[in-house]
Design an enzyme around this catalytic site. Structure first.
Site, PDB file in Angstrom:
ATOM      1  N   LYS A 154      72.314-101.681  17.006  1.00  0.00           N
ATOM      2  CA  LYS A 154      72.154-102.340  18.307  1.00  0.00           C
ATOM      3  C   LYS A 154      73.421-103.118  18.648  1.00  0.00           C
ATOM      4  O   LYS A 154      73.740-104.116  18.007  1.00  0.00           O
ATOM      5  CB  LYS A 154      70.969-103.311  18.291  1.00  0.00           C
ATOM      6  CG  LYS A 154      70.635-103.781  19.694  1.00  0.00           C
ATOM      7  CD  LYS A 154      69.843-105.084  19.710  1.00  0.00           C
ATOM      8  CE  LYS A 154      70.721-106.296  19.864  1.00  0.00           C
ATOM      9  NZ  LYS A 154      71.452-106.397  21.130  1.00  0.00           N
ATOM     10  N   GLU A 229      76.214-112.256   8.458  1.00  0.00           N
ATOM     11  CA  GLU A 229      77.571-112.766   8.703  1.00  0.00           C
ATOM     12  C   GLU A 229      77.455-113.678   9.911  1.00  0.00           C
ATOM     13  O   GLU A 229      77.203-113.209  11.019  1.00  0.00           O
ATOM     14  CB  GLU A 229      78.548-111.617   9.010  1.00  0.00           C
ATOM     15  CG  GLU A 229      78.749-110.644   7.872  1.00  0.00           C
ATOM     16  CD  GLU A 229      79.582-111.190   6.728  1.00  0.00           C
ATOM     17  OE1 GLU A 229      80.036-112.350   6.804  1.00  0.00           O
ATOM     18  OE2 GLU A 229      79.768-110.461   5.744  1.00  0.00           O
ATOM     19  N   CYS A 263      84.631-115.592  14.568  1.00  0.00           N
ATOM     20  CA  CYS A 263      83.919-116.389  13.568  1.00  0.00           C
ATOM     21  C   CYS A 263      84.882-116.987  12.557  1.00  0.00           C
ATOM     22  O   CYS A 263      84.559-117.992  11.934  1.00  0.00           O
ATOM     23  CB  CYS A 263      82.879-115.525  12.876  1.00  0.00           C
ATOM     24  SG  CYS A 263      83.535-113.950  12.341  1.00  0.00           S
ATOM     25  N   GLU A 355      80.639-125.115  16.189  1.00  0.00           N
ATOM     26  CA  GLU A 355      81.407-123.899  16.457  1.00  0.00           C
ATOM     27  C   GLU A 355      81.453-123.699  17.969  1.00  0.00           C
ATOM     28  O   GLU A 355      80.468-123.320  18.586  1.00  0.00           O
ATOM     29  CB  GLU A 355      80.742-122.690  15.789  1.00  0.00           C
ATOM     30  CG  GLU A 355      81.523-121.420  16.049  1.00  0.00           C
ATOM     31  CD  GLU A 355      80.869-120.198  15.458  1.00  0.00           C
ATOM     32  OE1 GLU A 355      79.666-119.990  15.684  1.00  0.00           O
ATOM     33  OE2 GLU A 355      81.576-119.442  14.779  1.00  0.00           O
TER      34      GLU A 355
HETATM   35  P1  NAP Z   1      73.825-113.977  18.657  1.00  0.00           P
HETATM   36  O1  NAP Z   1      73.241-114.549  19.860  1.00  0.00           O
HETATM   37  O2  NAP Z   1      73.316-114.416  17.347  1.00  0.00           O
HETATM   38  O3  NAP Z   1      73.669-112.389  18.821  1.00  0.00           O
HETATM   39  C1  NAP Z   1      74.133-111.477  17.854  1.00  0.00           C
HETATM   40  C2  NAP Z   1      73.335-110.199  17.988  1.00  0.00           C
HETATM   41  O4  NAP Z   1      71.972-110.461  17.655  1.00  0.00           O
HETATM   42  C3  NAP Z   1      73.312-109.606  19.395  1.00  0.00           C
HETATM   43  O5  NAP Z   1      73.305-108.202  19.304  1.00  0.00           O
HETATM   44  C4  NAP Z   1      71.998-110.127  19.936  1.00  0.00           C
HETATM   45  O6  NAP Z   1      71.459-109.379  20.990  1.00  0.00           O
HETATM   46  C5  NAP Z   1      71.127-110.043  18.712  1.00  0.00           C
HETATM   47  N1  NAP Z   1      69.958-110.910  18.765  1.00  0.00           N
HETATM   48  C6  NAP Z   1      69.762-112.018  19.527  1.00  0.00           C
HETATM   49  N2  NAP Z   1      68.537-112.519  19.299  1.00  0.00           N
HETATM   50  C7  NAP Z   1      67.942-111.720  18.383  1.00  0.00           C
HETATM   51  C8  NAP Z   1      66.679-111.720  17.735  1.00  0.00           C
HETATM   52  N3  NAP Z   1      65.773-112.671  17.976  1.00  0.00           N
HETATM   53  N4  NAP Z   1      66.414-110.746  16.834  1.00  0.00           N
HETATM   54  C9  NAP Z   1      67.322-109.803  16.558  1.00  0.00           C
HETATM   55  N5  NAP Z   1      68.525-109.732  17.151  1.00  0.00           N
HETATM   56  C10 NAP Z   1      68.854-110.693  18.034  1.00  0.00           C
HETATM   57  O7  NAP Z   1      75.381-114.183  18.566  1.00  0.00           O
HETATM   58  P2  NAP Z   1      76.440-113.885  19.702  1.00  0.00           P
HETATM   59  O8  NAP Z   1      76.208-114.929  20.729  1.00  0.00           O
HETATM   60  O9  NAP Z   1      76.397-112.469  20.104  1.00  0.00           O
HETATM   61  O10 NAP Z   1      77.814-114.036  18.885  1.00  0.00           O
HETATM   62  C11 NAP Z   1      78.418-115.265  18.604  1.00  0.00           C
HETATM   63  C12 NAP Z   1      78.087-115.741  17.194  1.00  0.00           C
HETATM   64  O11 NAP Z   1      78.283-114.744  16.210  1.00  0.00           O
HETATM   65  C13 NAP Z   1      78.957-116.879  16.762  1.00  0.00           C
HETATM   66  O12 NAP Z   1      78.172-117.901  16.223  1.00  0.00           O
HETATM   67  C14 NAP Z   1      79.866-116.286  15.695  1.00  0.00           C
HETATM   68  O13 NAP Z   1      80.381-117.138  14.741  1.00  0.00           O
HETATM   69  C15 NAP Z   1      79.009-115.264  15.096  1.00  0.00           C
HETATM   70  N6  NAP Z   1      79.818-114.213  14.480  1.00  0.00           N
HETATM   71  C16 NAP Z   1      79.959-114.158  13.109  1.00  0.00           C
HETATM   72  C17 NAP Z   1      80.723-113.184  12.514  1.00  0.00           C
HETATM   73  C18 NAP Z   1      80.868-113.080  11.024  1.00  0.00           C
HETATM   74  O14 NAP Z   1      81.302-112.053  10.537  1.00  0.00           O
HETATM   75  N7  NAP Z   1      80.508-114.066  10.244  1.00  0.00           N
HETATM   76  C19 NAP Z   1      81.365-112.253  13.302  1.00  0.00           C
HETATM   77  C20 NAP Z   1      81.223-112.334  14.669  1.00  0.00           C
HETATM   78  C21 NAP Z   1      80.442-113.323  15.244  1.00  0.00           C
HETATM   79  P3  NAP Z   1      71.760-109.785  22.537  1.00  0.00           P
HETATM   80  O15 NAP Z   1      73.089-109.237  22.798  1.00  0.00           O
HETATM   81  O16 NAP Z   1      70.709-109.128  23.327  1.00  0.00           O
HETATM   82  O17 NAP Z   1      71.715-111.283  22.608  1.00  0.00           O
END
Ligand code: NAP
Ligand code: MG
Length: 452
Positions: A154, A229, A263, A355
């Site tokens: 996804k 992650e 991140c 963050e």
């Molecule tokens: P997010 O809101 O957590 O979303 C990540 C993914 O999860 C998206 O595909 C999202 O879908 C999906 N998602 C949201 N709610 C969900 C649920 N209840 N159940 C299952 N999946 C769900 O994060 P983001 O806003 O896209 O990205 C920013 C964050 O990611 C930051 O905090 C960053 O640090 C972190 N990040 C970490 C890494 C690492 O490797 N450690 C790498 C990149 C990013 P939708 O698109 O529909 O919301």
């Protein structure tokens, strides 16, 4: 059926419409992936390797197309986007060597032989965030496929275009139907279903710590395997004995790359007090010289934020705070903010603790090595970090003391696919990439065979 209009973040103009999958469509895709699993796990190792290399070659042949898609969908600079598409190709090539090398062990036992096997799990669900749509997809789906699993993936709702194209390229490369399926949709629909559907045997999630905790809790219901992650608030520690010019010149790129939506962003800079003024002066010059222009321009070093919502959230952190200095920002209808540097000595300040996921860095002075390590570790996160010093002993001591999964000395190394990557504390659970990644997509089975 609902749909989502993809917006070009550099210009705020619509690009295309994408149909979002329902729960029923997600279930059907998971069932097709399950149906494809028995045949895929039986593909001979050398043949699975050949298919992954063929996939890599097809990605390489479409590298420019994928890169341009990412520029339009995500506002990534064209230079970064080419690196990202190349990263998918390289990860495919790297793990194409895994099927023939998924060794078990032979363990000495009396009365027979004892051997172990690394067996695939079944269907793996990969959930990808919007900040690095191509590489993060590849870090999940490639080792999972190499280990003999089938994958449903996804993409983030706002950045589906390159993932959809990768799904098409997999078929073009000869991967059988159902082995790798991209399902655009909402996290609350498709992502949640990966967690609750019993046929999905592992969830590989990259995203926010908040959503990651919910996924981990949901997976507990079925004792489902999970890799997380998550977020970061990484420290860039600059000692007075360092090459201050090099540290200051590189610091902006370690946090403002991808407009800070990384991140691993080194979003806290700790500078030893005796070098503080010199460092800040040089940092100001470096930030002022950044090329924050149209991401499609070959010279662009920083593009826009991903959405108006993200831009507003980041701007919210700056309300009522006086920036020390900022870099350039273009006149545009897109979702831009300038690279922004704030100074603080308050470890409770939101700009220091949270963050921000945007082009904002906080700088704080420190006195000595113990002070630096204490400040660096004063966070729930632990993903990455950098240490600038000419003292080898200090570099080693500090690298061993900072609670983070990925540290670099006198550099800000980005993620290398052949080395392990992941977080301490609330930055994650498990590791991706490196030589062992396929094992994270297998169960280890032990078999004893009696000799009499
Ligand atoms: P997010 O809101 O957590 O979303 C990540 C993914 O999860 C998206 O595909 C999202 O879908 C999906 N998602 C949201 N709610 C969900 C649920 N209840 N159940 C299952 N999946 C769900 O994060 P983001 O806003 O896209 O990205 C920013 C964050 O990611 C930051 O905090 C960053 O640090 C972190 N990040 C970490 C890494 C690492 O490797 N450690 C790498 C990149 C990013 P939708 O698109 O529909 O919301
Ligand atoms: Mg989100």
């Amino acid at each position: 059926m609902t749909s989502y209009t993809v917006i070009n973040p550099a210009t705020a103009t619509p690009v295309t419409q994408i149909e979002l999958a329902s729960v029923e469509e997600t279930d059907a895709a998971i069932e097709r992936a399950q149906a494809a699993f028995p045949a895929w796990r039986e593909v001979a190792p050398g043949e699975r390797a050949r298919l992954l290399r063929s996939f890599a070659a097809v990605v390489d042949a479409h590298l420019e197309e994928l890169a341009q898609l990412e520029v339009v969908n995500s506002g990534h600079t064209i230079g970064n986007a080419r690196w990202e598409a190349g990263n998918v190709r390289d990860v495919l090539n790297y793990y194409s060597a895994a099927p023939e090398r998924l060794f078990g062990r032979q363990i000495p036992v009396p009365g027979g032989i004892d051997v172990t096997f690394h067996e695939p799990l079944g269907v793996v669900g990969v959930i990808v965030p919007w900040n690095f749509p191509m590489p993060i997809a590849g870090w999940g789906f490639v080792p999972a496929l190499a280990a003999g699993n089938t994958v449903v993936l996804k993409p983030a709702e706002v950045t589906p275009l390159t993932a959809i194209r990768l799904g098409e390229l997999a078929l073009e490369a000869g991967l059988p139907e159902g082995v790798f399926t991209v399902i655009p949709g909402k996290g609350s629909v498709v992502g949640e279903r990966f967690v609750t559907h019993p046929l999905v045997r592992k969830v590989c999630f990259t995203g926010s710590t908040e959503v990651g905790k919910r996924i981990m809790a949901g997976c507990a219901e079925q004792v489902k395997r999970v890799t997380l992650e998550l977020g970061g608030k990484s420290a860039n520690i600059v000692f007075a004995d360092a090459d201050i010019a090099k540290a200051a010149a590189s610091a902006p790129y370690a946090v403002f790359d991808n407009a800070g939506q990384d991140c691993c962003a080194r979003s806290r800079i700790l500078v030893q007090r005796s070098a503080y003024d010199e460092f800040l002066g040089r940092l100001q010059t470096a930030v002022g010289g950044m090329k924050v222009i149209d991401p499609g321009d070959e010279d662009s070093e920083m593009g826009p934020l991903i959405t108006d919502k993200q831009r507003d959230a980041v701007a919210g952190y700056l309300a009522g705070i006086e920036a020390a200095f900022t870099g350039p920002v273009p006149e545009s209808d897109g979702f831009w903010l300038p690279p922004t540097v704030v100074l603080t000595d308050d470890t409770q300040a939101a700009v220091w603790r949270e963050e921000i996921f945007g082009p904002v860095v906080a700088v704080m002075p420190f006195d000595d090595e113990d002070d630096a390590v204490r400040l660096a570790n004063d966070t729930e996160y632990g993903l990455s970090g950098s240490i600038f010093t000419r003292d080898v002993g200090r570099a080693l001591r500090v690298a061993r003391s900072v609670e983070a999964g990925n540290l670099s000395v006198n550099s800000h190394s980005s993620v290398r696919y052949w080395t392990p990557f992941g977080g301490y504390k609330q930055s994650g659970l498990g590791r991706e990439l490196g030589p062992d990644a396929p094992h994270a997509f297998t169960e280890e089975k032990n078999v004893f065979i009696a000799q009499d």
